[in-house]
Design an enzyme around this catalytic site. Structure first.
Site, PDB file in Angstrom:
ATOM      1  N   LEU A  63     121.525  39.560  49.896  1.00 61.77           N
ATOM      2  CA  LEU A  63     122.514  40.583  49.960  1.00 61.77           C
ATOM      3  C   LEU A  63     123.043  41.085  51.265  1.00 61.77           C
ATOM      4  O   LEU A  63     122.025  41.169  52.233  1.00 61.77           O
ATOM      5  CB  LEU A  63     122.381  41.839  49.229  1.00 61.77           C
ATOM      6  CG  LEU A  63     122.359  42.025  47.791  1.00 61.77           C
ATOM      7  CD1 LEU A  63     121.793  43.073  47.105  1.00 61.77           C
ATOM      8  CD2 LEU A  63     123.904  41.700  47.293  1.00 61.77           C
ATOM      9  N   SER A  64     124.382  40.600  51.937  1.00 61.26           N
ATOM     10  CA  SER A  64     124.636  40.982  52.947  1.00 61.26           C
ATOM     11  C   SER A  64     124.718  42.639  53.383  1.00 61.26           C
ATOM     12  O   SER A  64     124.672  43.451  52.372  1.00 61.26           O
ATOM     13  CB  SER A  64     126.021  40.551  53.647  1.00 61.26           C
ATOM     14  OG  SER A  64     126.051  39.258  53.594  1.00 61.26           O
ATOM     15  N   ALA A  65     124.805  43.016  54.407  1.00 53.79           N
ATOM     16  CA  ALA A  65     124.701  44.362  54.869  1.00 53.79           C
ATOM     17  C   ALA A  65     126.083  45.074  54.171  1.00 53.79           C
ATOM     18  O   ALA A  65     127.171  44.621  54.129  1.00 53.79           O
ATOM     19  CB  ALA A  65     124.728  44.710  56.343  1.00 53.79           C
TER      20      ALA A  65
END
Length: 362
Positions: A63-65
């Site tokens: 998951l990206s930030a």
């Protein structure tokens, strides 16, 4: 990467922080972020980190930030009825938020390299549809995921209104990505360490805007060692909705309008619209220090002498503030899902009720 905003205690507080820092700027994007709890896309043992503005990776799951996803959502300029292609669709978190905006007549496709991640994304999508009350507040464009390398998409595939790539794009693949777009479409991707927005203004005309500096793992190049031939990725066809699906969409839409009218008029057993967002609890924060190590991001707190002295005082202050802000009455009950209640009260056979609820469990 991440660490642009303070950690939240829950999903709503994380969104509050993203709004305050101007990463979320439009109501549509805010609604989509609030509707899907980021923690639902974490493995159970890692959920304590879900509301930090940091990327998360476990095996192939990534998951990206939150600050990256919010910038991507804003840059895509999503509208109902558009077609969307997510390259490196991962857990499906972003695709599901996009689907809330696209609505039932949009197109929502994802390409993912790893079969285990596609299975994970399908499980999370099923969980959202079956358990989330947010699902009933939107007309949803359900994402479809296919396995393959996004650099091997069949050349006869349809072009899309919006495209996002979740891995670093090498300069030699820029034109390949651009050709996935319709005229007037928007492509968002990490290009040369910058999150970049490219708008196709004509058959061979483009506008490019650099959004912010980012650090993404690069696209994985196709592996042709087995047979020497490319394994083309065939995206799902853009299918016309069945009459049955159209009827369900129309019935659910009519019921939502009826519920809204009842809430406005105060009829129907005094229905009231629940508070839109929870009241934010103000408290003193200490910013986290973000440490970059071999392109992985970690968060750590660096204490100062005053922190040690004031730690217990801060905790006591926060406790007193929390007690003062608590209402005198008991903990409020969770909001009622009026659409679900309305469907279940209709004089219809149970199978038809459950069809209108997308076969959700009782």
């Amino acid at each position: 990467m991440g660490g642009a905003v303070s950690a939240g205690e829950d999903n709503d507080e994380l969104i509050d922080n993203l709004k305050e820092a101007q990463y979320i700027r439009t109501e549509l994007v805010e609604q989509a972020f609030r509707a899907i709890d980021r923690a639902d896309y974490y493995l159970e043992e890692f959920k304590d980190n879900a509301y930090k503005d940091l990327a998360w990776k476990h095996g192939n799951i990534h998951l990206s930030a939150p600050c990256i996803y919010s910038e991507v959502m804003e840059a895509l300029d999503l509208q109902p009825g558009l077609s969307f292609l997510n390259l490196g669709s991962g857990t499906g978190y972003l695709s599901s938020m996009v689907g809330l905006i696209l609505g039932p007549f949009g197109v929502n496709h994802g390409v993912e390299l790893h079969s285990d991640v596609i299975e994970y994304a399908k499980q999370k999508l099923d969980f959202f549809i079956k358990t989330s009350d947010s699902f009933d507040k939107f007309e949803f464009c359900e994402p479809s995921f296919v396995i393959g390398n996004c650099l091997e998409i069949s050349p006869d595939c349809t072009q899309y209104d919006r495209v996002y790539c979740g891995a670093g794009v090498q300069k030699e693949h820029e034109d390949y990505m651009k050709n996935l777009l319709k005229v007037g479409g928007i492509l968002v991707m990490p290009l040369e360490e910058k999150l970049t927005k490219i708008t196709r203004t004509g058959p061979s005309a483009w506008e490019t805007k650099k959004i912010l500096a980012v650090s993404f793992a690069p696209l994985i190049q196709p592996n042709h060692t087995d047979s020497g031939k490319s394994r083309l990725v065939h995206l799902p066809p853009v299918a016309v909705r069945s009459l049955q699906d159209l009827a369900r969409i129309a019935i659910r839409g009519t019921l939502k309008k009826l519920i809204h009218e009842e809430a406005l008029s105060g009829a129907g057993n005094g229905l009231r619209s629940p508070p839109r967002f929870k009241r934010r609890r103000l408290r003193r924060r200490r910013m986290e220090t973000i440490v970059f190590l071999d392109k992985e991001v970690f968060a750590s707190r660096i204490s100062s002498p005053s922190d040690d002295n004031n730690n217990s005082e801060d905790m006591e202050e926060e406790r007193l503030e929390e007690e003062e802000s608590k209402p005198s009455e008991l903990k409020p009950e969770p909001p009622v899902n009026f659409l679900r209640e309305k469907v279940l009260s209709l004089p219809l056979p149970d199978p038809l009720k459950y069809y209108l609820l997308y076969y959700r469990e009782k």
